[in-house]
Design a protein around this motif. Sequence first.
Motif, mmCIF file in Angstrom:
data_model
loop_
_atom_site.group_PDB
_atom_site.id
_atom_site.type_symbol
_atom_site.label_atom_id
_atom_site.label_comp_id
_atom_site.label_asym_id
_atom_site.label_seq_id
_atom_site.Cartn_x
_atom_site.Cartn_y
_atom_site.Cartn_z
ATOM 1 N N GLY A 4 0.782 -1.221 0.000
ATOM 2 C CA GLY A 4 0.000 0.000 0.000
ATOM 3 C C GLY A 4 0.818 1.277 0.000
ATOM 4 N N CYS A 5 2.010 1.196 0.584
ATOM 5 C CA CYS A 5 2.823 2.401 0.700
ATOM 6 C C CYS A 5 3.543 2.739 -0.604
ATOM 7 C CB CYS A 5 3.846 2.234 1.825
ATOM 8 S SG CYS A 5 4.881 0.786 1.574
ATOM 9 N N LEU A 6 3.503 1.812 -1.587
ATOM 10 C CA LEU A 6 4.236 2.059 -2.835
ATOM 11 C C LEU A 6 3.320 2.622 -3.907
ATOM 12 C CD1 LEU A 6 6.300 -1.255 -2.964
ATOM 13 C CD2 LEU A 6 7.151 1.000 -2.338
ATOM 14 N N SER A 7 3.912 3.359 -4.843
ATOM 15 C CA SER A 7 3.120 3.888 -5.950
ATOM 16 C C SER A 7 2.679 2.743 -6.858
ATOM 17 C CB SER A 7 3.963 4.874 -6.757
ATOM 18 O OG SER A 7 4.933 4.157 -7.493
ATOM 19 N N LYS A 8 1.698 2.998 -7.681
ATOM 20 C CA LYS A 8 1.180 1.975 -8.593
ATOM 21 C C LYS A 8 2.266 1.442 -9.515
ATOM 22 C CE LYS A 8 -3.674 2.053 -9.748
ATOM 23 N NZ LYS A 8 -4.715 2.800 -10.414
ATOM 24 N N SER A 9 3.081 2.334 -10.051
ATOM 25 C CA SER A 9 4.084 1.872 -11.002
ATOM 26 C C SER A 9 5.156 1.042 -10.304
ATOM 27 C CB SER A 9 4.711 3.042 -11.751
ATOM 28 O OG SER A 9 5.335 3.910 -10.833
ATOM 29 N N ALA A 10 5.472 1.394 -9.052
ATOM 30 C CA ALA A 10 6.457 0.610 -8.305
ATOM 31 C C ALA A 10 5.931 -0.804 -8.062
ATOM 32 C CB ALA A 10 6.785 1.287 -6.976
ATOM 33 N N VAL A 11 4.653 -0.904 -7.760
ATOM 34 C CA VAL A 11 4.039 -2.219 -7.546
ATOM 35 C C VAL A 11 4.095 -3.034 -8.841
ATOM 36 C CG1 VAL A 11 1.885 -3.437 -7.063
ATOM 37 C CG2 VAL A 11 2.541 -1.451 -5.686
ATOM 38 N N ALA A 12 3.806 -2.370 -9.957
ATOM 39 C CA ALA A 12 3.832 -3.063 -11.252
ATOM 40 C C ALA A 12 5.217 -3.635 -11.524
ATOM 41 C CB ALA A 12 3.425 -2.103 -12.366
ATOM 42 N N VAL A 13 6.247 -2.871 -11.220
ATOM 43 C CA VAL A 13 7.617 -3.331 -11.444
ATOM 44 C C VAL A 13 7.914 -4.546 -10.573
ATOM 45 C CG1 VAL A 13 10.053 -2.756 -11.078
ATOM 46 C CG2 VAL A 13 8.552 -1.123 -12.222
ATOM 47 N N LEU A 14 7.515 -4.483 -9.304
ATOM 48 C CA LEU A 14 7.755 -5.608 -8.391
ATOM 49 C C LEU A 14 7.072 -6.871 -8.894
ATOM 50 C CD1 LEU A 14 7.418 -4.046 -4.833
ATOM 51 C CD2 LEU A 14 9.475 -4.924 -5.935
ATOM 52 N N LYS A 15 5.841 -6.715 -9.362
ATOM 53 C CA LYS A 15 5.093 -7.882 -9.809
ATOM 54 C C LYS A 15 5.692 -8.517 -11.056
ATOM 55 C CE LYS A 15 0.628 -7.200 -7.725
ATOM 56 N NZ LYS A 15 -0.651 -6.495 -7.884
ATOM 57 N N THR A 16 6.138 -7.699 -12.011
ATOM 58 C CA THR A 16 6.704 -8.286 -13.218
ATOM 59 C C THR A 16 8.031 -8.973 -12.892
ATOM 60 O OG1 THR A 16 7.680 -6.166 -13.767
ATOM 61 C CG2 THR A 16 5.641 -6.741 -14.886
ATOM 62 N N ASP A 17 8.824 -8.403 -12.014
ATOM 63 C CA ASP A 17 10.077 -9.048 -11.622
ATOM 64 C C ASP A 17 9.780 -10.395 -10.979
ATOM 65 O OD1 ASP A 17 11.692 -7.177 -12.625
ATOM 66 O OD2 ASP A 17 12.262 -6.253 -10.737
ATOM 67 N N ASP A 18 8.749 -10.432 -10.173
ATOM 68 C CA ASP A 18 8.343 -11.640 -9.492
ATOM 69 C C ASP A 18 8.024 -12.761 -10.477
ATOM 70 O OD1 ASP A 18 8.100 -12.323 -6.757
ATOM 71 O OD2 ASP A 18 5.973 -12.746 -7.145
ATOM 72 N N LYS A 19 7.454 -12.371 -11.594
ATOM 73 C CA LYS A 19 7.076 -13.359 -12.611
ATOM 74 C C LYS A 19 8.274 -14.145 -13.128
ATOM 75 C CE LYS A 19 2.846 -11.908 -14.777
ATOM 76 N NZ LYS A 19 2.176 -11.762 -16.048
ATOM 77 N N LEU A 20 9.421 -13.545 -13.093
ATOM 78 C CA LEU A 20 10.608 -14.214 -13.649
ATOM 79 C C LEU A 20 11.471 -14.842 -12.559
ATOM 80 C CD1 LEU A 20 11.647 -11.593 -16.358
ATOM 81 C CD2 LEU A 20 10.326 -13.684 -16.661
ATOM 82 N N LYS A 21 10.999 -14.757 -11.325
ATOM 83 C CA LYS A 21 11.813 -15.168 -10.170
ATOM 84 C C LYS A 21 12.308 -16.614 -10.291
ATOM 85 C CE LYS A 21 9.679 -15.290 -6.178
ATOM 86 N NZ LYS A 21 9.690 -16.635 -5.637
ATOM 87 N N ASP A 22 11.416 -17.537 -10.650
ATOM 88 C CA ASP A 22 11.791 -18.951 -10.709
ATOM 89 C C ASP A 22 11.986 -19.453 -12.144
ATOM 90 O OD1 ASP A 22 11.632 -19.227 -7.897
ATOM 91 O OD2 ASP A 22 9.448 -19.304 -8.059
ATOM 92 N N ALA A 23 12.148 -18.527 -13.052
ATOM 93 C CA ALA A 23 12.258 -18.913 -14.457
ATOM 94 C C ALA A 23 13.529 -19.723 -14.714
ATOM 95 C CB ALA A 23 12.268 -17.665 -15.332
ATOM 96 N N LYS A 24 13.386 -20.761 -15.542
ATOM 97 C CA LYS A 24 14.531 -21.553 -15.970
ATOM 98 C C LYS A 24 15.154 -20.851 -17.173
ATOM 99 C CE LYS A 24 13.539 -26.034 -15.319
ATOM 100 N NZ LYS A 24 12.914 -27.282 -15.812
ATOM 101 N N ILE A 25 16.369 -20.411 -17.008
ATOM 102 C CA ILE A 25 16.993 -19.622 -18.064
ATOM 103 C C ILE A 25 18.185 -20.362 -18.661
ATOM 104 C CG2 ILE A 25 18.253 -17.481 -18.541
ATOM 105 C CD1 ILE A 25 16.591 -16.198 -16.231
ATOM 106 N N VAL A 26 18.182 -20.483 -19.979
ATOM 107 C CA VAL A 26 19.292 -21.132 -20.677
ATOM 108 C C VAL A 26 19.910 -20.129 -21.657
ATOM 109 C CG1 VAL A 26 19.936 -22.993 -22.273
ATOM 110 C CG2 VAL A 26 18.202 -23.411 -20.506
ATOM 111 N N PHE A 27 21.185 -19.869 -21.498
ATOM 112 C CA PHE A 27 21.903 -19.053 -22.482
ATOM 113 C C PHE A 27 22.360 -19.968 -23.619
ATOM 114 C CE2 PHE A 27 23.677 -15.694 -19.264
ATOM 115 C CZ PHE A 27 22.459 -15.038 -19.272
ATOM 116 N N VAL A 28 22.119 -19.547 -24.848
ATOM 117 C CA VAL A 28 22.589 -20.317 -25.995
ATOM 118 C C VAL A 28 23.644 -19.480 -26.709
ATOM 119 C CG1 VAL A 28 21.900 -21.545 -28.091
ATOM 120 C CG2 VAL A 28 20.293 -21.354 -26.178
ATOM 121 N N VAL A 29 24.879 -19.951 -26.615
ATOM 122 C CA VAL A 29 26.002 -19.152 -27.101
ATOM 123 C C VAL A 29 26.763 -19.929 -28.172
ATOM 124 C CG1 VAL A 29 28.188 -18.072 -26.414
ATOM 125 C CG2 VAL A 29 26.233 -17.983 -24.868
#
Length: 209
Positions: A4-29
Amino acid sequence: MGLGCLSKSAVAVLKTDDKLKDAKIVFVVGGPGSGKGTQCEKIVAKYGYTHLSSGDLLRAEVASGSERGKQLQAIMQKGELVPLDTVLDMIKEAMIAKADVSKGYLIDGYPREVKQGEEFEKKIGAPALLLYVDAKAETMVKRLMKRGETSGRADDNEETIKKRLDLYYKATEPVIAYYEKRGIVRKINSELPVDEVFAIVEKAIDELK
Ligand SMILES: Nc1ncnc2c1ncn2[C@H]1C[C@H](O)[C@@H](COP(=O)(O)OP(=O)(O)O)O1
Ligand SMILES: [Mg+2]
């Protein structure tokens, strides 16, 4: 504590970051023409990963005709590297867009240099695996010249290919050494026929489960 203490846009940023928290990431080089895109396509079909080629994202931006696209085109035609933040923002946006359906992410053609890897980890997350798609310079040139007959890619011509290869050896090989130390590199012999290459790739992906 609530948000509640955060602005709407700050909350949006936190939520999108959260979406990738457990993502399986593979670099293909691997070098240009080594077969990254070819193998990624097969991984997508079998494992339901999302394939993000930084080059494809950039080319899509160019095709859109936007101002940013025009600047990018000039850089890419010379075979040079596009600014780090631009690429990273585009990758992150694309990852978030797929977060709900993706089993994992193939980050193809990125990081091109060690610094890009560090920035990626700061802004997005750590890779679980680095697939090092390895082919001889001679093989890569041959494949790219052939691809150039039909790809319509401005950078699939002999002069630009040579520059891209030089840059690959100089900037990208250190990336492999950097992740070797973390024990997440799997080297894939991409001189073999496509399906045999994929058999090696499958083993590396299966180990992740
Ligand atoms: N193992 C393989 N054997 C023969 N040709 C291959 C191959 N892997 C890829 N190719 C072909 C397909 C393309 O025309 C060209 C470059 O492959 P690509 O997947 O587009 O490379 P990259 O994405 O690494 O630039 O080589
Ligand atoms: Mg490719």
